[in-house]
Design a protein around this motif. Sequence first.
Motif, PDB file in Angstrom:
ATOM      1  N   ASP A  59     -85.617  55.606  48.157  1.00  0.00           N
ATOM      2  CA  ASP A  59     -85.681  56.150  46.796  1.00  0.00           C
ATOM      3  C   ASP A  59     -84.243  55.522  45.960  1.00  0.00           C
ATOM      4  N   ALA A  60     -83.245  55.566  46.679  1.00  0.00           N
ATOM      5  CA  ALA A  60     -82.052  55.261  46.062  1.00  0.00           C
ATOM      6  C   ALA A  60     -82.274  53.500  45.661  1.00  0.00           C
ATOM      7  N   PHE A  61     -82.617  52.635  46.618  1.00  0.00           N
ATOM      8  CA  PHE A  61     -83.027  51.458  46.312  1.00  0.00           C
ATOM      9  C   PHE A  61     -83.908  51.068  45.361  1.00  0.00           C
ATOM     10  N   LEU A  62     -85.313  51.769  45.306  1.00  0.00           N
ATOM     11  CA  LEU A  62     -85.996  51.592  44.293  1.00  0.00           C
ATOM     12  C   LEU A  62     -85.691  52.075  42.998  1.00  0.00           C
ATOM     13  N   ALA A  63     -84.889  53.229  43.062  1.00  0.00           N
ATOM     14  CA  ALA A  63     -84.350  53.621  41.524  1.00  0.00           C
ATOM     15  C   ALA A  63     -83.252  52.668  40.961  1.00  0.00           C
ATOM     16  N   ASN A  64     -82.515  51.808  41.757  1.00  0.00           N
ATOM     17  CA  ASN A  64     -81.609  51.116  41.334  1.00  0.00           C
ATOM     18  C   ASN A  64     -82.246  49.553  41.159  1.00  0.00           C
ATOM     19  N   GLY A  65     -83.430  49.383  41.015  1.00  0.00           N
ATOM     20  CA  GLY A  65     -83.972  48.210  40.752  1.00  0.00           C
ATOM     21  C   GLY A  65     -84.529  47.414  41.932  1.00  0.00           C
ATOM     22  N   GLY A  66     -84.666  48.269  42.998  1.00  0.00           N
ATOM     23  CA  GLY A  66     -85.049  47.253  44.290  1.00  0.00           C
ATOM     24  C   GLY A  66     -86.652  47.145  44.457  1.00  0.00           C
ATOM     25  N   THR A  67     -86.922  46.409  45.392  1.00  0.00           N
ATOM     26  CA  THR A  67     -88.473  45.845  45.483  1.00  0.00           C
ATOM     27  C   THR A  67     -88.790  46.133  46.850  1.00  0.00           C
ATOM     28  N   GLU A  68     -89.952  46.747  46.904  1.00  0.00           N
ATOM     29  CA  GLU A  68     -90.646  47.167  48.161  1.00  0.00           C
ATOM     30  C   GLU A  68     -91.199  45.823  48.993  1.00  0.00           C
ATOM     31  N   ILE A  69     -91.106  45.851  49.892  1.00  0.00           N
ATOM     32  CA  ILE A  69     -91.521  44.398  50.724  1.00  0.00           C
ATOM     33  C   ILE A  69     -92.669  45.125  51.647  1.00  0.00           C
ATOM     34  N   GLN A  70     -92.484  45.205  52.917  1.00  0.00           N
ATOM     35  CA  GLN A  70     -93.359  45.603  53.769  1.00  0.00           C
ATOM     36  C   GLN A  70     -92.688  46.160  55.250  1.00  0.00           C
ATOM     37  N   ALA A 113     -72.496  45.173  43.129  1.00  0.00           N
ATOM     38  CA  ALA A 113     -73.285  45.423  44.208  1.00  0.00           C
ATOM     39  C   ALA A 113     -72.463  46.092  45.361  1.00  0.00           C
ATOM     40  N   VAL A 114     -71.256  45.993  45.486  1.00  0.00           N
ATOM     41  CA  VAL A 114     -70.511  46.686  46.412  1.00  0.00           C
ATOM     42  C   VAL A 114     -70.251  47.998  45.851  1.00  0.00           C
ATOM     43  N   GLU A 115     -69.927  48.230  45.011  1.00  0.00           N
ATOM     44  CA  GLU A 115     -69.502  49.705  44.072  1.00  0.00           C
ATOM     45  C   GLU A 115     -70.893  50.593  44.262  1.00  0.00           C
ATOM     46  N   TRP A 116     -72.051  50.033  44.195  1.00  0.00           N
ATOM     47  CA  TRP A 116     -73.323  50.587  44.354  1.00  0.00           C
ATOM     48  C   TRP A 116     -73.543  51.172  45.663  1.00  0.00           C
ATOM     49  N   TYR A 117     -73.314  50.008  46.826  1.00  0.00           N
ATOM     50  CA  TYR A 117     -73.496  50.155  48.079  1.00  0.00           C
ATOM     51  C   TYR A 117     -72.524  51.553  48.713  1.00  0.00           C
ATOM     52  N   LEU A 118     -71.471  51.771  48.094  1.00  0.00           N
ATOM     53  CA  LEU A 118     -70.580  52.639  48.357  1.00  0.00           C
ATOM     54  C   LEU A 118     -70.959  54.105  48.188  1.00  0.00           C
ATOM     55  N   THR A 119     -71.771  54.148  47.057  1.00  0.00           N
ATOM     56  CA  THR A 119     -72.477  55.341  46.815  1.00  0.00           C
ATOM     57  C   THR A 119     -73.653  55.673  47.974  1.00  0.00           C
ATOM     58  N   LEU A 120     -74.135  54.694  48.551  1.00  0.00           N
ATOM     59  CA  LEU A 120     -74.986  55.351  49.895  1.00  0.00           C
ATOM     60  C   LEU A 120     -74.648  55.864  51.002  1.00  0.00           C
ATOM     61  N   PHE A 121     -73.248  55.251  51.392  1.00  0.00           N
ATOM     62  CA  PHE A 121     -72.814  55.627  52.418  1.00  0.00           C
ATOM     63  C   PHE A 121     -71.461  56.443  52.364  1.00  0.00           C
ATOM     64  N   ASP A 122     -71.404  57.569  53.177  1.00  0.00           N
ATOM     65  CA  ASP A 122     -70.348  58.630  53.037  1.00  0.00           C
ATOM     66  C   ASP A 122     -68.914  57.903  53.221  1.00  0.00           C
ATOM     67  N   ASP A 123     -68.967  57.209  54.378  1.00  0.00           N
ATOM     68  CA  ASP A 123     -67.744  56.654  54.832  1.00  0.00           C
ATOM     69  C   ASP A 123     -67.411  55.102  54.320  1.00  0.00           C
ATOM     70  N   ALA A 133     -90.841  48.589  56.186  1.00  0.00           N
ATOM     71  CA  ALA A 133     -89.465  49.112  56.316  1.00  0.00           C
ATOM     72  C   ALA A 133     -88.583  48.276  55.468  1.00  0.00           C
ATOM     73  N   TRP A 134     -88.940  46.770  55.070  1.00  0.00           N
ATOM     74  CA  TRP A 134     -88.022  46.068  54.370  1.00  0.00           C
ATOM     75  C   TRP A 134     -88.187  46.497  52.736  1.00  0.00           C
ATOM     76  N   ILE A 135     -87.032  46.249  52.046  1.00  0.00           N
ATOM     77  CA  ILE A 135     -86.783  46.547  51.124  1.00  0.00           C
ATOM     78  C   ILE A 135     -85.571  45.667  50.362  1.00  0.00           C
ATOM     79  N   ALA A 136     -85.791  45.109  49.329  1.00  0.00           N
ATOM     80  CA  ALA A 136     -84.966  44.172  48.777  1.00  0.00           C
ATOM     81  C   ALA A 136     -84.044  44.951  47.377  1.00  0.00           C
ATOM     82  N   ASP A 137     -82.656  45.029  47.628  1.00  0.00           N
ATOM     83  CA  ASP A 137     -82.103  45.524  46.499  1.00  0.00           C
ATOM     84  C   ASP A 137     -82.224  44.679  45.293  1.00  0.00           C
ATOM     85  N   LYS A 138     -81.578  45.217  44.073  1.00  0.00           N
ATOM     86  CA  LYS A 138     -81.672  44.286  43.069  1.00  0.00           C
ATOM     87  C   LYS A 138     -80.808  43.212  42.821  1.00  0.00           C
ATOM     88  N   TRP A 139     -80.183  42.847  43.902  1.00  0.00           N
ATOM     89  CA  TRP A 139     -79.282  41.704  44.058  1.00  0.00           C
ATOM     90  C   TRP A 139     -80.006  40.793  45.004  1.00  0.00           C
TER      91      TRP A 139
END
Length: 159
Positions: A92-103, A18-28, A105-111
């Motif tokens: 789009d990144a959350f969805l592409a990596n197995g995320g689930t839309e909620i409502q 999960a952490v390795e994937w989060y690192l791809t989302l944020f530049d810093d 503005a909420w979205i759950a990541d694959k974990w």
Amino acid sequence: MQKIVTNIWYKDNTAEEAVEWYLTLFDDAKITSSIPYVEDAHGAVGDVMVVNFDLAGQSFTAINGDDSAKHDHAMSLLINCDSQAEVDRFWDAFLANGGTEIQCAWIADKWGVNWQVWPTEADQYVGGPDRDGAVRAVKAMYEMKKIDLQGLKDAYEGK
């Protein structure tokens, strides 16, 4: 050191993934340290128990645990976005990596960790000075999963 750090529990030894994937989302983003199991508790000696990391200037801790803890959207990580394009990129990144839309503005990541992907400009519509416009914008928001900034603006303006 940040006084209050968000601690996230991951089941099935997926904290590092999960952490390795989060690192791809944020530049810093970066891992600041990790701590191995030193005795056989919930993991094998030497395997990673804790990963400390930073996203967008915030410190977090990821723990490899069991499945006794569950995530829900009562506690979420809010990503303030500067534009619809940024909202779209994260969503789009959350969805592409197995995320689930909620409502709303909420979205759950694959974990199962819950995030809110929010365009900061939306505040002026859902909380704007025109009460009737704000009510329309909030009603429009309730119909959305990913926030459509133009849709909120149109609802606020009565279009």
